[in-house]
Design an enzyme around this catalytic site. Sequence first.
Site, mmCIF file in Angstrom:
data_model
loop_
_atom_site.group_PDB
_atom_site.id
_atom_site.type_symbol
_atom_site.label_atom_id
_atom_site.label_comp_id
_atom_site.label_asym_id
_atom_site.label_seq_id
_atom_site.Cartn_x
_atom_site.Cartn_y
_atom_site.Cartn_z
ATOM 1 N N GLU A 1 0.805 -1.232 0.000
ATOM 2 C CA GLU A 1 0.000 0.000 0.000
ATOM 3 C C GLU A 1 0.837 1.282 0.000
ATOM 4 O O GLU A 1 0.864 2.026 0.987
ATOM 5 C CB GLU A 1 -0.945 0.015 1.200
ATOM 6 C CG GLU A 1 -1.973 -1.098 1.173
ATOM 7 C CD GLU A 1 -3.119 -0.879 2.188
ATOM 8 O OE1 GLU A 1 -3.069 0.103 2.948
ATOM 9 O OE2 GLU A 1 -4.048 -1.694 2.185
ATOM 10 N N GLU B 1 -4.999 -8.751 1.065
ATOM 11 C CA GLU B 1 -5.491 -8.550 2.433
ATOM 12 C C GLU B 1 -6.990 -8.321 2.358
ATOM 13 O O GLU B 1 -7.478 -7.711 1.405
ATOM 14 C CB GLU B 1 -4.901 -7.282 3.079
ATOM 15 C CG GLU B 1 -3.510 -7.398 3.597
ATOM 16 C CD GLU B 1 -3.052 -6.110 4.306
ATOM 17 O OE1 GLU B 1 -3.894 -5.353 4.824
ATOM 18 O OE2 GLU B 1 -1.844 -5.869 4.305
HETATM 19 C C1 NOJ Z 1 -3.680 -2.460 5.479
HETATM 20 C C2 NOJ Z 1 -2.287 -2.595 6.009
HETATM 21 O O1 NOJ Z 1 -1.488 -3.225 5.053
HETATM 22 C C3 NOJ Z 1 -2.217 -3.364 7.319
HETATM 23 O O2 NOJ Z 1 -0.938 -3.244 7.816
HETATM 24 C C4 NOJ Z 1 -3.277 -2.850 8.274
HETATM 25 O O3 NOJ Z 1 -3.182 -3.445 9.525
HETATM 26 C C5 NOJ Z 1 -4.635 -3.082 7.652
HETATM 27 N N1 NOJ Z 1 -4.708 -2.278 6.455
HETATM 28 C C6 NOJ Z 1 -5.801 -2.701 8.570
HETATM 29 O O4 NOJ Z 1 -5.810 -1.346 8.806
#
Ligand code: NOJ
Length: 445
Positions: free
Chosen positions: A166, A356
Amino acid sequence: MKGSDFGQDFLWGVAIAAQQNEGAYNVDARGLSIWDVFSRRQGKIKNGDKPSHACDFYFRYKDDILLAKALGFKVFRFSISWSRILPEGTGRINKAGVAFYHKIIDECLELGMIPFVTLYHWDLPYELEKEGGWTSHLMLKWFSRYVTVCMNEYGDKVKNWLVLNEPMGFTTLGYMIGKHAPGRIGLENFLPAVHNAALAQAEGGRIIRAEVKDAYIGTCFSCSEVMPYTEKEVDVLAAKRMDLLLNRLFIEPSLGMGYPHEDGFALTDKIHLHNKAWKYTERMKFDFDFIGIQNYFALTVKHNPLIPYIQATEVSAIKRKVPHTSFGWEINADSFYRMIKRFNDYDGVKEIIISEGGAYFKDHLVNGVINDADRIQYFQEYLEAMLKAKNEGINIKGYFAWTLMDNFEWAEGYKARFGLVHVDFKTQLRTIKNSGYWFRKMLSQ
Ligand code: NOJ
């Protein structure tokens, strides 16, 4: 819904990240990261939480990987802490740090799990931040060295690589708004950070391709559908600007399209001009084997002239009285489906992994049981949306749940729990939540 509905080869995984799970921040000569230092600043992290110990994954990795397997997952996505293997970010290699990731990889392989490794999940070595971090033109050199070290060490064993996690998240929150480490604010930080990340994203891909035979290379993009609050033109334009920032800023350069542009959105012109971006279209491009998509919420925005550049503010899901998680993030599986389709529509996107997906809900541990029905429903809806997209022919190869266990949720500290497994941060006791059992059952069918 059954796991087999997605096909035998579908890659079901869990994802974790070094800074959020490992702890052991000063063990075996690890160098500090920007998050170790940022979290010491007052008021930066909720409740003054620090990632120093997190879930103690550094010492409990065997049990935790086994747990992921016991829940039925075959992929284990984790990230490498750059400052563990290069404490100064560049220069000398820390053998103990290198050895740790060998142990994780070997453990996965012995258990028949597939390691997917993220190279950068937001934990820049603090020594590099002192030299400018992501704003420095040296970043590309530092990152290339780091990636090369990782490929030399692990390339024989690990074929699946994710370059950046991200980039929109860490450049905007870390270098523009200052909510995340390193806590820098303003365009003078944001503009070069974006460009260095866009370059590193592609360069990382090239290095992996050159160093690792049969590598499967991707990078992760966050994405959120942005809807205007009203049909008014000002709101529609506000949504367009937000959409550009959230959804287009990093994927388009990676596909060779250069930075996105919208008339009247000065920020994009600035990114372009500041970085003389027209010279770099080719260098920001890389032919990724797959892209990782991470969709946590849908957003509704309205025009707000007081917000610099973007001139848009969110109208919260709570205010609009639509379903939301305990963060107030809008739950909208149809919107997730549309985002998959939209990213798939880009020319040059070959395969997609949902790298994710998950949600924070307030959990209640009662007599050793966590009945997180909200989270189960969330996964049910999102996986159905993904299945619909897949059945329509979109090349979705896998889904990685965020996350195996409750962990350090950045500026939100330890209270915001996303895990399939509950962690008692005092005793480090793990308790599988009902959502974990739900996955196990679904994946076994
Ligand atoms: C995306 C991120 O990559 C991760 O590190 C984070 O914990 C999650 N979003 C939830 O916010």
